[in-house]
Design a protein around this motif. Structure first.
Motif, mmCIF file in Angstrom:
data_model
loop_
_atom_site.group_PDB
_atom_site.id
_atom_site.type_symbol
_atom_site.label_atom_id
_atom_site.label_comp_id
_atom_site.label_asym_id
_atom_site.label_seq_id
_atom_site.Cartn_x
_atom_site.Cartn_y
_atom_site.Cartn_z
ATOM 1 N N VAL A 171 -1.139 -3.710 -3.162
ATOM 2 C CA VAL A 171 -2.337 -3.191 -2.544
ATOM 3 C C VAL A 171 -2.571 -4.796 -2.109
ATOM 4 C CG1 VAL A 171 -2.341 -1.232 -3.696
ATOM 5 C CG2 VAL A 171 -3.739 -3.164 -4.504
ATOM 6 N N TYR A 186 5.755 -3.038 -5.558
ATOM 7 C CA TYR A 186 4.687 -2.406 -5.049
ATOM 8 C C TYR A 186 3.196 -3.364 -5.410
ATOM 9 C CZ TYR A 186 6.701 2.083 -4.691
ATOM 10 O OH TYR A 186 7.785 2.858 -4.583
ATOM 11 N N GLN A 218 -7.515 -3.563 -8.470
ATOM 12 C CA GLN A 218 -7.185 -4.432 -7.591
ATOM 13 C C GLN A 218 -8.481 -4.502 -7.653
ATOM 14 O OE1 GLN A 218 -5.443 -1.328 -6.984
ATOM 15 N NE2 GLN A 218 -4.290 -1.890 -8.405
ATOM 16 N N GLN A 225 -1.900 1.290 6.325
ATOM 17 C CA GLN A 225 -2.257 -0.015 5.748
ATOM 18 C C GLN A 225 -4.118 0.056 6.250
ATOM 19 O OE1 GLN A 225 -0.185 -2.091 4.313
ATOM 20 N NE2 GLN A 225 1.070 0.048 4.405
ATOM 21 N N ASN A 271 0.836 -1.514 -0.384
ATOM 22 C CA ASN A 271 0.128 0.327 0.118
ATOM 23 C C ASN A 271 1.052 1.325 0.288
ATOM 24 O OD1 ASN A 271 -2.538 -1.653 0.694
ATOM 25 N ND2 ASN A 271 -1.604 -1.798 1.831
ATOM 26 N N GLN A 327 -0.864 3.109 -8.903
ATOM 27 C CA GLN A 327 -1.840 2.935 -8.820
ATOM 28 C C GLN A 327 -2.587 3.850 -10.077
ATOM 29 O OE1 GLN A 327 -1.770 5.785 -5.401
ATOM 30 N NE2 GLN A 327 -3.169 4.680 -4.503
ATOM 31 N N HIS A 371 -8.251 5.950 -6.393
ATOM 32 C CA HIS A 371 -7.164 6.546 -5.326
ATOM 33 C C HIS A 371 -7.419 8.782 -5.846
ATOM 34 C CE1 HIS A 371 -5.347 5.815 -9.193
ATOM 35 N NE2 HIS A 371 -4.259 6.359 -9.456
#
Length: 457
Positions: free
Chosen positions: A327, A325, A388, A240, A235, A287, A372
């Protein structure tokens, strides 16, 4: 009992009590020293205890001598050995995850698991003193590993898992052996007092043949920069999901993000699900869907967080340091499922907004909120989004889309979709498409997806 007939009653009772005490002592199971806040306030002096667990003693470990290996018949130097080293303990309590990670490690492989209890030394309200103690702890463990080597153990079979300060202790040990030990895993390595220091004063990739690190709290207690051959950022490495957002939640507010690294690693051990990560220069680019390719890893595909990352070892050693990275969900199972969503619209004017995608199949739903930041949708321009989902569906029978702008007082928009394409990034499923849709703002539209017509996708 013939012994009772030649002893006075009080003598016999004393004998039974002594025998009982010896039996209890013989069955004593190794466990962490449990200190109190008062100890941390006064300050503790470094004292290291080694708690050995094997498949034969998984529920009742033993205290391992620093100098006499033959005293414990369960310590087999022909097996691989994993050291688990905790971090700062400001209240003196033992780490709650210690036995969980031990059992999971032993379920994966026949090995020696040594829990390094340095609670005496880590328990101190003065964090700087605990940091100071990490160097001495590293020297102590170095001496123990030297003795292991002298008795026939292979340094390549040593794996050190260090949590917070424990990650840097592992690094000090590894440096003393010029990087000859097999692997160091750093779980949210500590940042305060280590950020900005030279490699010899912290963990770095040269401390073992392979170093992997997981970051979950880089904006507070964790280390922000890369420390290993591969560094995972859950994340983005900061807040978190599921962790408290305000100080009114008590101690969980301070430790939840930092401790999440351990639970993510434990999940990688029990194989309930896997978290694949993507190499990228920043979390923002990740992202935005700019880093969905893992071609650099060849047939192995995107690297998997945790215990099994050593399968990518040879590729990573050639690539150099790699930031990756991923998530997670708010709670276990933490792993999420990665898709790429491509959208082409034919609105005359540009529209900005957010997309929520739902997948349906076999009575189960999976949801992905791409929120986001607001996304720009431009006429006849393919907009690439990274979606995701919280659940992996093996077969998608229905799909739902919702477009929103977040503007309460402005007129409602319609997003005229020429084509959407949904591609699973972890399986070789054929992409799913739908053509000619109208999404009215804040209204969910459901449909049956179709196999994409394009032959080049």
């Amino acid at each position: 009992m013939w012994l009772a007939s030649i002893m006075f009653p009080w003598q016999f009772l004393t004998f039974l009590l002594a025998l009982s005490a010896d039996m209890c002592k013989a069955k004593e199971c190794a466990d962490f020293v449990d200190l109190e806040l008062a100890h941390a306030i006064i300050g503790t002096t470094l004292k290291i205890r080694l708690l050995l667990f094997t498949r034969d003693t998984i529920h009742c470990g033993s205290f391992l001598s620093h100098v006499n290996f033959s005293a414990d018949p369960h310590f087999n130097l022909s097996r691989p050995t994993t050291f688990v080293i905790h971090g700062y303990r400001p209240t003196g309590s033992p780490p709650v995850w210690a036995h969980q990670i031990t059992e999971l490690l032993l379920a994966r492989k026949d090995m020696n698991v040594i829990l390094v209890d340095w609670n005496h030394g880590a328990a101190n309200v003065n964090y700087f003193k605990a940091v100071e103690n990490t160097h001495q702890a590293g020297e102590n463990l170095t001496g123990f590993l030297k003795l292991m080597k002298e008795h026939g153990a292979s340094l390549s079979d040593i794996h050190m898992i260090g949590v917070s300060l424990g990650a840097h202790i592992s690094g000090f040990v590894g440096a003393n052996f010029n990087g000859a030990i097999g692997r160091i895993t750093a779980l949210d390595p500590a940042g305060p007092q280590f950020t900005g220091t030279p490699p010899e004063d912290r963990l770095d990739p040269t401390d073992a043949q392979f170093v992997d690190a997981l970051h979950t709290d880089i904006d507070a207690f964790g280390y922000r920069g890369a420390l290993g051959h591969i560094d995972f950022y859950a994340n983005g490495g900061t807040d978190q999901p599921g962790c408290p957002k305000t100080i009114f939640s008590g101690t969980a507010y301070f430790k939840c993000d930092h401790q999440r690294s351990v639970y993510l690693y434990c999940e990688s051990l029990n194989l309930t699900c896997t978290s694949r990560a993507f190499p990228c220069s920043s979390f923002k680019d990740f992202q935005d869907g700019k880093c969905t390719s893992c071609e650099q890893f060849g047939d192995a595909g995107c690297p998997v967080l945790g215990y099994d990352i050593d399968k990518w070892k040879h590729v990573l050693l050639k690539l150099g340091q790699s930031k990756n990275y991923f998530v997670t969900n708010e709670k276990a199972p933490f792993c999420m499922v990665n898709y790429k969503l491509d959208v082409v619209v034919w609105n005359e004017e540009d529209h900005w907004g957010y997309i929520t995608v739902k997948l349906h199949g076999n009575g189960t739903d999976a949801v992905a909120k791409i929120d986001h930041r607001a996304t720009q949708f431009k006429k006849f321009t393919e907009t690439k989004l990274f979606a995701q989902f919280d659940t992996d569906l093996q077969a998608v029978t229905k799909m739902s889309l919702m477009f929103s702008t977040g503007n309460v007082f402005k007129p409602k928009y319609k997003l005229r979709v020429l084509r959407i394409r949904l591609t699973h990034l972890e399986r070789y499923d054929r992409p799913l498409c739908r053509y000619d849709l109208v999404l009215e703002e804040s209204k969910e539209v459901s449909f049956a997806p179709l196999p994409c017509q394009e032959s080049n996708f």
